[in-house]
Design a protein around this motif. Sequence first.
Motif, mmCIF file in Angstrom:
data_model
loop_
_atom_site.group_PDB
_atom_site.id
_atom_site.type_symbol
_atom_site.label_atom_id
_atom_site.label_comp_id
_atom_site.label_asym_id
_atom_site.label_seq_id
_atom_site.Cartn_x
_atom_site.Cartn_y
_atom_site.Cartn_z
ATOM 1 N N VAL A 1 1.005 -1.275 0.019
ATOM 2 C CA VAL A 1 0.052 0.017 0.085
ATOM 3 C C VAL A 1 0.916 1.225 0.065
ATOM 4 N N ASN B 1 0.007 5.928 -0.137
ATOM 5 C CA ASN B 1 -0.729 6.731 0.649
ATOM 6 C C ASN B 1 -2.194 6.730 -0.159
ATOM 7 N N ARG C 1 -3.840 3.518 1.067
ATOM 8 C CA ARG C 1 -4.583 3.796 2.573
ATOM 9 C C ARG C 1 -5.744 4.307 2.602
ATOM 10 N N TRP D 1 -9.490 3.122 3.858
ATOM 11 C CA TRP D 1 -9.896 4.162 5.008
ATOM 12 C C TRP D 1 -11.370 4.343 4.465
ATOM 13 N N ALA E 1 -5.305 0.513 6.036
ATOM 14 C CA ALA E 1 -5.367 1.913 6.205
ATOM 15 C C ALA E 1 -4.579 2.507 7.364
ATOM 16 N N GLY E 2 -4.091 1.835 8.204
ATOM 17 C CA GLY E 2 -3.344 2.068 9.381
ATOM 18 C C GLY E 2 -4.244 2.535 10.574
#
Length: 224
Positions: free
Chosen positions: A67, A69, A72, A76, A197-198
């Motif tokens: 992944v 940004n 991500r 999200w 997505a963290g």
Amino acid sequence: MLSMVLGAVVGICVYAISRTGGTYLFAITGGLAGVLVAVGLDAYRRAGRLTEVRVTVPQLSELTFVVNNDARQVAWQLFVESVTRVSVQRLEDDEGLLREALTSLHGLFATTRDILKVSRPSTHATGGLTVEYLAVNFLNLELRPLLTKWHPRLRTFELAHPDRPESEWAQAEECRADLRDVQAHARDYVLAFARLAGVRDAEAMTDATDLQQRSVRLPGQAPS
């Protein structure tokens, strides 16, 4: 205060450059241009940097995803759309309506597809999978079979018996059993989206019951 100081420094530099001529002017201008290009390239590399993430999802086992940004952000969006619907909230035999659950899942299917359609394809990386791969499998392996099987059957009952509650539908129990299986699998997919997505504390966000039972203070909420 810091902004005023930086502004003053920039102003002095601009004035000094404007008073400089000949070779020095070109050298200073070229140096500043090089700095700006370097900063821009560094920001671009950071935005496009690929990170490996390992997740485990039903029917797919443990997989390695890559992944950046952009990916991500897509993950999200998929997490938010999924976690706020009935797709991950268990529906007991005496709770809710099957029609509402199937309608919610149908909306999730459409929204997930729309998010993928407007998003740029992930950067290709050898040996790693993408968030699109996970989302498409979520649609085709989980949501589509359930909706294809039960949406028309429930609709047939509703049209044939408009005055009868769906609890009198002979296939209601079987439909709820299938729905529970998909919800259990969907929760794993949603947590996988969160991992890509963290997202922190994704399990607490996903499990509404856990959120109610624990004394979790939301952002901006005063201590009780």
